[in-house]
Design an enzyme around this catalytic site. Structure first.
Site, PDB file in Angstrom:
ATOM      1  N   VAL A  12       0.840  -1.206   0.000  1.00  7.63           N
ATOM      2  CA  VAL A  12       0.000   0.000   0.000  1.00  7.63           C
ATOM      3  C   VAL A  12       0.874   1.255   0.000  1.00  7.63           C
ATOM      4  CG1 VAL A  12      -1.759   1.283   1.285  1.00  7.63           C
ATOM      5  CG2 VAL A  12      -1.946  -1.197   1.058  1.00  7.63           C
ATOM      6  N   ASP A  35      11.427   3.907  12.664  1.00  6.79           N
ATOM      7  CA  ASP A  35      11.307   2.489  13.022  1.00  6.79           C
ATOM      8  C   ASP A  35      10.151   2.312  14.009  1.00  6.79           C
ATOM      9  OD1 ASP A  35      11.501  -0.101  13.810  1.00  6.79           O
ATOM     10  OD2 ASP A  35      13.647  -0.048  14.306  1.00  6.79           O
ATOM     11  N   TYR A 124      -1.962 -10.939  15.413  1.00  6.17           N
ATOM     12  CA  TYR A 124      -1.944  -9.843  14.436  1.00  6.17           C
ATOM     13  C   TYR A 124      -3.221  -9.008  14.540  1.00  6.17           C
ATOM     14  CZ  TYR A 124      -2.584  -7.573   9.881  1.00  6.17           C
ATOM     15  OH  TYR A 124      -2.843  -6.656   8.881  1.00  6.17           O
TER      16      TYR A 124
HETATM   17  N1  LIG Z   1      -1.699  -7.433   3.389  1.00  8.17           N
HETATM   18  C1  LIG Z   1      -2.985  -7.627   3.629  1.00  8.17           C
HETATM   19  O1  LIG Z   1      -3.609  -8.598   3.151  1.00  8.17           O
HETATM   20  C2  LIG Z   1      -3.765  -6.667   4.488  1.00  8.17           C
HETATM   21  C3  LIG Z   1      -5.124  -6.910   4.722  1.00  8.17           C
HETATM   22  C4  LIG Z   1      -5.839  -5.996   5.500  1.00  8.17           C
HETATM   23  C5  LIG Z   1      -5.218  -4.883   6.034  1.00  8.17           C
HETATM   24  N2  LIG Z   1      -3.891  -4.689   5.806  1.00  8.17           N
HETATM   25  C6  LIG Z   1      -3.271  -3.509   6.412  1.00  8.17           C
HETATM   26  O2  LIG Z   1      -2.961  -2.614   5.336  1.00  8.17           O
HETATM   27  C7  LIG Z   1      -1.760  -1.899   5.622  1.00  8.17           C
HETATM   28  C8  LIG Z   1      -0.781  -2.057   4.479  1.00  8.17           C
HETATM   29  O3  LIG Z   1      -0.452  -3.437   4.335  1.00  8.17           O
HETATM   30  P1  LIG Z   1       0.543  -3.945   3.193  1.00  8.17           P
HETATM   31  O4  LIG Z   1      -0.068  -5.174   2.631  1.00  8.17           O
HETATM   32  O5  LIG Z   1       0.934  -2.792   2.318  1.00  8.17           O
HETATM   33  O6  LIG Z   1       1.773  -4.369   4.090  1.00  8.17           O
HETATM   34  P2  LIG Z   1       3.217  -4.891   3.585  1.00  8.17           P
HETATM   35  O7  LIG Z   1       3.283  -4.968   2.110  1.00  8.17           O
HETATM   36  O8  LIG Z   1       3.551  -6.072   4.410  1.00  8.17           O
HETATM   37  O9  LIG Z   1       4.149  -3.672   4.023  1.00  8.17           O
HETATM   38  C9  LIG Z   1       4.373  -3.378   5.361  1.00  8.17           C
HETATM   39  C10 LIG Z   1       5.273  -2.178   5.421  1.00  8.17           C
HETATM   40  O10 LIG Z   1       5.487  -1.867   6.797  1.00  8.17           O
HETATM   41  C11 LIG Z   1       6.873  -1.707   6.983  1.00  8.17           C
HETATM   42  N3  LIG Z   1       7.295  -2.025   8.333  1.00  8.17           N
HETATM   43  C12 LIG Z   1       7.203  -3.225   8.978  1.00  8.17           C
HETATM   44  N4  LIG Z   1       7.778  -3.126  10.190  1.00  8.17           N
HETATM   45  C13 LIG Z   1       8.223  -1.845  10.304  1.00  8.17           C
HETATM   46  C14 LIG Z   1       8.904  -1.133  11.314  1.00  8.17           C
HETATM   47  N5  LIG Z   1       9.281  -1.716  12.462  1.00  8.17           N
HETATM   48  N6  LIG Z   1       9.194   0.172  11.111  1.00  8.17           N
HETATM   49  C15 LIG Z   1       8.856   0.779   9.952  1.00  8.17           C
HETATM   50  N7  LIG Z   1       8.224   0.153   8.930  1.00  8.17           N
HETATM   51  C16 LIG Z   1       7.912  -1.146   9.120  1.00  8.17           C
HETATM   52  C17 LIG Z   1       7.522  -2.665   5.999  1.00  8.17           C
HETATM   53  O11 LIG Z   1       8.869  -2.331   5.828  1.00  8.17           O
HETATM   54  P3  LIG Z   1       9.998  -3.447   5.469  1.00  8.17           P
HETATM   55  O12 LIG Z   1       9.858  -3.687   3.992  1.00  8.17           O
HETATM   56  O13 LIG Z   1      11.263  -2.791   5.842  1.00  8.17           O
HETATM   57  O14 LIG Z   1       9.674  -4.669   6.296  1.00  8.17           O
HETATM   58  C18 LIG Z   1       6.649  -2.414   4.780  1.00  8.17           C
HETATM   59  O15 LIG Z   1       7.043  -1.243   4.113  1.00  8.17           O
HETATM   60  C19 LIG Z   1      -1.278  -2.443   6.970  1.00  8.17           C
HETATM   61  O16 LIG Z   1      -1.754  -1.591   7.988  1.00  8.17           O
HETATM   62  C20 LIG Z   1      -1.953  -3.784   7.105  1.00  8.17           C
HETATM   63  O17 LIG Z   1      -2.134  -4.142   8.449  1.00  8.17           O
HETATM   64  C21 LIG Z   1      -3.158  -5.534   5.029  1.00  8.17           C
END
Ligand SMILES: NC(=O)c1ccc[n+]([C@@H]2O[C@H](COP(=O)([O-])OP(=O)(O)OC[C@H]3O[C@@H](n4cnc5c(N)ncnc54)[C@H](OP(=O)(O)O)[C@@H]3O)[C@@H](O)[C@H]2O)c1
Length: 301
Positions: A12, A35, A124
Site C-alpha cells: 500500500v 522504526d 496480528y
Molecule cells: N496485506 C494484507 O492482506 C492486508 C489486509 C488488510 C489490512 N492490511 C493492512 O494494510 C496496511 C498495508 O499493508 P501492506 O499489505 O501494504 O503491508 P506490507 O506490504 O507487508 O508492508 C508493510 C510495510 O510496513 C513496513 N514495516 C514493517 N515493520 C516496520 C517497522 N518496524 N518500522 C517501519 N516500517 C515497518 C515494511 O517495511 P519493510 O519492507 O522494511 O519490512 C513495509 O514497508 C497495513 O496496515 C496492514 O495491516 C493488510
C-alpha cells in the site's frame, strides 16, 4: 502540504506514493528513518520532519509469525500508531491509518460494519485492534481505513504466490471456506487519494473521520480468487504447469494463526459519506494481470 508516508517498501505504501504526490509533497520514509518497533523514537523523528499530514500503511503484517512475536507485533501495530496519533493530535495534524478484517472473529455471513464489535482471533488482529484503539484514544483528527486481502503485482501476496505455484506445480489446493474481497493496493491508494482530495476543502477528517471500510466490491473465496488468477494468466498466454486446483477447507490447511471465515466488510459508509463506489475485485485483478508481472519473474528465476 508535507505528507509523511510510512511503509515505503510495502504494497500500500508504494502504491500510494505517486497518487499522493497530487495532494502534496510526499516524504516517503522506511524503517531506517522511522522504526515503528521503537515507539519511543517516533515523536523525535516527527518533531524533525514536521509533517502536515501523516499516512501510515506501515505495519507488522506477518500474520503467522506474529503468534510467536507478540511483543514486536504489538509495538509496531499497537503502540507505534498510538504514539504517532498522540503527536498528531498535539500538533493538530490529521492521520490516515490502515487496519484489517482480521479484527473480527469471522462469524456469520453478513458483512462487518464499521461499528461491529471486534473480536480478533489472532495476535496480528489483536495488535491491529490495539492500534485502532490507541488512535481513537488520542482524540485527534483521523481516518482508519479498514481493508482486506491486499495484493499487488509486486511484493509478497496471494496473487504472486498463486502465479508462481501455477507455473511450477500440477496441482494446487486452495481454501474455499474463507470469504472476502481481494483488494489491490492500487485501488486502495486511488480511493484514499480521492477521499483526501474531498477532505482538503475543509478541516481533514473533522466531520468524516473514524473508521471506514474500503475494499474491492464483490466477494469470493481464496479458491475463487486463485481460479480467476489462473484463468487470467492463461488468457494472457502464460504457459502454466497447473492442471488441477482443488478446493479445500480451512481445517485441511492448518496455519499458526486462525483466520476469520467471514472477512466481508460493508462498503455502505464509503459510498454514503464519500460517494465512492469501489471497482469489483475481478476488474482490479485484470489491471494487475495486465502488467504480466510473472513474465519477468520467470525470466529472472
Ligand atoms: N496485506 C494484507 O492482506 C492486508 C489486509 C488488510 C489490512 N492490511 C493492512 O494494510 C496496511 C498495508 O499493508 P501492506 O499489505 O501494504 O503491508 P506490507 O506490504 O507487508 O508492508 C508493510 C510495510 O510496513 C513496513 N514495516 C514493517 N515493520 C516496520 C517497522 N518496524 N518500522 C517501519 N516500517 C515497518 C515494511 O517495511 P519493510 O519492507 O522494511 O519490512 C513495509 O514497508 C497495513 O496496515 C496492514 O495491516 C493488510
Amino acid at each position: 502540504m508535507r505528507i509523511l508516508l510510512t511503509g515505503a517498501t510495502g504494497q500500500v505504501g508504494s502504491a500510494l506514493y505517486r497518487p499522493l504526490s497530487a495532494v502534496g509533497n510526499v516524504l516517503s520514509v522506511d524503517r531506517h528513518v522511522l522504526d515503528l518497533s521503537r515507539p519511543d523514537t517516533i515523536a523525535i523523528v516527527l518533531d524533525r520532519l514536521r509533517p502536515d499530514l501523516i499516512v501510515n500503511p506501515a505495519a507488522y503484517t506477518a500474520v503467522d509469525l506474529a503468534e510467536d512475536e507478540r511483543d514486536i507485533a504489538f509495538r509496531v501495530n499497537g503502540e507505534a500508531p498510538g504514539t504517532m496519533a498522540r503527536w498528531a493530535a498535539a500538533h493538530d495534524v490529521p492521520l490516515v491509518h490502515f487496519s484489517t478484517d482480521y479484527l473480527f472473529d469471522g462469524s456469520g455471513n453478513v458483512p462487518w460494519l464499521e461499528e461491529s464489535q471486534p473480536a480478533p482471533l489472532s495476535v496480528y488482529g489483536a495488535s491491529k485492534f490495539a492500534g485502532e484503539q490507541a488512535i481513537r484514544d488520542a482524540n485527534g483528527r483521523h481516518l482508519i481505513v479498514r481493508t482486506s486481502w491486499v495484493y499487488a503485482a509486486q511484493g509478497r501476496n496471494f496473487l504472486r504466490t498463486i502465479a508462481r505455484l501455477a507455473l511450477q506445480q500440477r496441482e494446487l489446493r486452495v481454501v474455499t471456506d474463507q470469504r472476502g474481497a481481494p483488494t489491490s493496493a492500487r485501488i486502495i491508494a486511488d480511493a484514499v487519494v480521492r477521499i483526501l482530495q474531498q477532505e482538503l476543502a475543509g478541516d481533514l477528517f473533522q466531520d468524516r473521520g473514524g473508521a471506514i471500510n474500503l475494499t474491492a466490491s464483490g466477494v469470493t473465496s481464496w479458491y475463487g480468487f486463485a481460479i480467476a488468477i489462473i484463468d487470467g494468466m492463461k488468457q494472457r498466454g502464460a504457459s502454466l504447469a497447473v492442471e488441477n486446483v482443488r478446493p479445500i477447507a480451512t481445517s485441511d490447511y492448518p496455519t499458526k494463526a486462525v483466520r476469520p471465515l467471514n472477512s466481508r466488510l460493508d462498503q455502505r459508509r464509503l459510498r454514503e459519506l464519500f460517494k465512492i463506489q469501489m471497482p469489483f475485485w475481478q476488474e482490479a485483478l485484470e489491471v494487475e494481470l495486465n502488467t504480466h508481472f510473472w513474465v519477468s519473474r520467470s525470466e529472472t528465476h
